[in-house]
Scaffold this motif. Structure first.
Motif, PDB file in Angstrom:
ATOM      1  N   GLY A  17      10.029   6.618   2.558  1.00 10.93           N
ATOM      2  CA  GLY A  17      10.409   7.284   1.338  1.00 10.93           C
ATOM      3  C   GLY A  17       9.430   7.352   0.113  1.00 10.93           C
ATOM      4  O   GLY A  17       9.770   7.751  -0.701  1.00 10.93           O
ATOM      5  N   GLU A  18       8.392   6.707   0.466  1.00  4.47           N
ATOM      6  CA  GLU A  18       7.371   6.606  -0.732  1.00  4.47           C
ATOM      7  C   GLU A  18       6.113   7.614  -0.150  1.00  4.47           C
ATOM      8  O   GLU A  18       5.683   7.556   1.086  1.00  4.47           O
ATOM      9  N   TYR A  19       5.448   8.311  -1.273  1.00  5.39           N
ATOM     10  CA  TYR A  19       4.368   9.042  -1.043  1.00  5.39           C
ATOM     11  C   TYR A  19       3.057   8.425  -1.472  1.00  5.39           C
ATOM     12  O   TYR A  19       2.862   7.588  -2.456  1.00  5.39           O
ATOM     13  N   VAL A  20       2.280   8.365  -0.500  1.00  5.85           N
ATOM     14  CA  VAL A  20       1.004   7.393  -0.480  1.00  5.85           C
ATOM     15  C   VAL A  20      -0.074   8.266  -0.348  1.00  5.85           C
ATOM     16  O   VAL A  20      -0.355   9.267   0.767  1.00  5.85           O
ATOM     17  N   SER A  21      -1.120   8.276  -0.969  1.00  8.36           N
ATOM     18  CA  SER A  21      -2.453   9.170  -1.046  1.00  8.36           C
ATOM     19  C   SER A  21      -3.043   8.617   0.403  1.00  8.36           C
ATOM     20  O   SER A  21      -3.419   7.203   0.405  1.00  8.36           O
ATOM     21  N   LEU A  22      -3.587   9.548   1.076  1.00 13.53           N
ATOM     22  CA  LEU A  22      -4.345   9.321   2.426  1.00 13.53           C
ATOM     23  C   LEU A  22      -5.485   8.288   1.992  1.00 13.53           C
ATOM     24  O   LEU A  22      -5.957   7.569   2.735  1.00 13.53           O
ATOM     25  N   GLU A  24      -6.132   6.496  -0.830  1.00 11.40           N
ATOM     26  CA  GLU A  24      -5.784   5.073  -1.176  1.00 11.40           C
ATOM     27  C   GLU A  24      -5.442   4.319   0.198  1.00 11.40           C
ATOM     28  O   GLU A  24      -5.805   3.010   0.124  1.00 11.40           O
ATOM     29  N   LEU A  25      -4.619   4.884   1.027  1.00 14.66           N
ATOM     30  CA  LEU A  25      -4.225   4.254   2.186  1.00 14.66           C
ATOM     31  C   LEU A  25      -5.377   3.931   3.080  1.00 14.66           C
ATOM     32  O   LEU A  25      -5.471   2.629   3.419  1.00 14.66           O
ATOM     33  N   GLY A  77      -5.087  -3.251  -6.884  1.00 10.06           N
ATOM     34  CA  GLY A  77      -5.785  -2.934  -8.399  1.00 10.06           C
ATOM     35  C   GLY A  77      -6.175  -1.383  -8.363  1.00 10.06           C
ATOM     36  O   GLY A  77      -6.226  -0.882  -9.633  1.00 10.06           O
ATOM     37  N   PHE A  78      -6.344  -0.600  -7.503  1.00  9.44           N
ATOM     38  CA  PHE A  78      -6.890   0.691  -7.529  1.00  9.44           C
ATOM     39  C   PHE A  78      -5.841   1.704  -7.073  1.00  9.44           C
ATOM     40  O   PHE A  78      -6.111   2.996  -6.916  1.00  9.44           O
ATOM     41  N   THR A  79      -4.440   1.189  -6.707  1.00  6.43           N
ATOM     42  CA  THR A  79      -3.415   2.213  -6.120  1.00  6.43           C
ATOM     43  C   THR A  79      -2.714   2.575  -7.332  1.00  6.43           C
ATOM     44  O   THR A  79      -2.608   1.783  -8.358  1.00  6.43           O
ATOM     45  N   ARG A  80      -2.514   3.931  -7.513  1.00  9.86           N
ATOM     46  CA  ARG A  80      -1.790   4.270  -8.455  1.00  9.86           C
ATOM     47  C   ARG A  80      -0.348   4.595  -8.168  1.00  9.86           C
ATOM     48  O   ARG A  80      -0.083   4.852  -6.978  1.00  9.86           O
ATOM     49  N   VAL A  81       0.645   4.664  -9.111  1.00 11.17           N
ATOM     50  CA  VAL A  81       1.855   4.811  -8.885  1.00 11.17           C
ATOM     51  C   VAL A  81       2.188   6.343  -8.710  1.00 11.17           C
ATOM     52  O   VAL A  81       1.449   7.232  -9.559  1.00 11.17           O
ATOM     53  N   LYS A  82       2.935   6.891  -7.749  1.00 15.33           N
ATOM     54  CA  LYS A  82       3.016   8.402  -7.480  1.00 15.33           C
ATOM     55  C   LYS A  82       4.430   8.820  -7.823  1.00 15.33           C
ATOM     56  O   LYS A  82       4.504   9.892  -7.824  1.00 15.33           O
ATOM     57  N   ARG A  83       5.161   8.149  -8.539  1.00 20.05           N
ATOM     58  CA  ARG A  83       6.513   8.609  -8.793  1.00 20.05           C
ATOM     59  C   ARG A  83       6.552   8.386 -10.398  1.00 20.05           C
ATOM     60  O   ARG A  83       6.084   7.427 -10.861  1.00 20.05           O
TER      61      ARG A  83
END
Length: 89
Positions: A17-22, A24-25, A77-83
């Motif tokens: 249910g969460e959107y993740v950047s490929l 960043e993943l 530290g480098f992951t952004r919030v997507k919502r």
């Protein structure tokens, strides 16, 4: 919105249910894997340093998990919030 410029061509994948950047993943997976392998393969040297040859295999597994955890903490530290959460009144 976000103060960072977003790339309109960036691909996202839905995980639980969460959107993740490929991108960043992939980087987070790379950091966790690198941390795990680094400490796992450094175990013989660490065991010799502290004279722990009797528990070398157990130490290798434990240090691998610790390395993966450190990699995960670095990737936070480098992951952004997507919502964006908007409260209605």
């Amino acid at each position: 919105m976000s103060s960072e410029k977003e790339d309109p061509l960036e691909e996202f994948i839905e995980i639980y249910g969460e959107y993740v950047s490929l991108r960043e993943l992939g980087l987070a997976s790379l950091f966790s894997t690198a941390g795990a392998f680094l400490l796992y393969f450094a175990t013989p040297y660490i065991a010799d340093l502290f004279n722990l040859q009797a528990i070398k295999q157990t130490l290798a597994i434990s240090l691998g998990v610790i390395g993966a955890t450190i990699g995960f903490l670095v990737s936070i530290g480098f992951t952004r919030v997507k919502r964006l959460i908007v409260e209605e009144k």
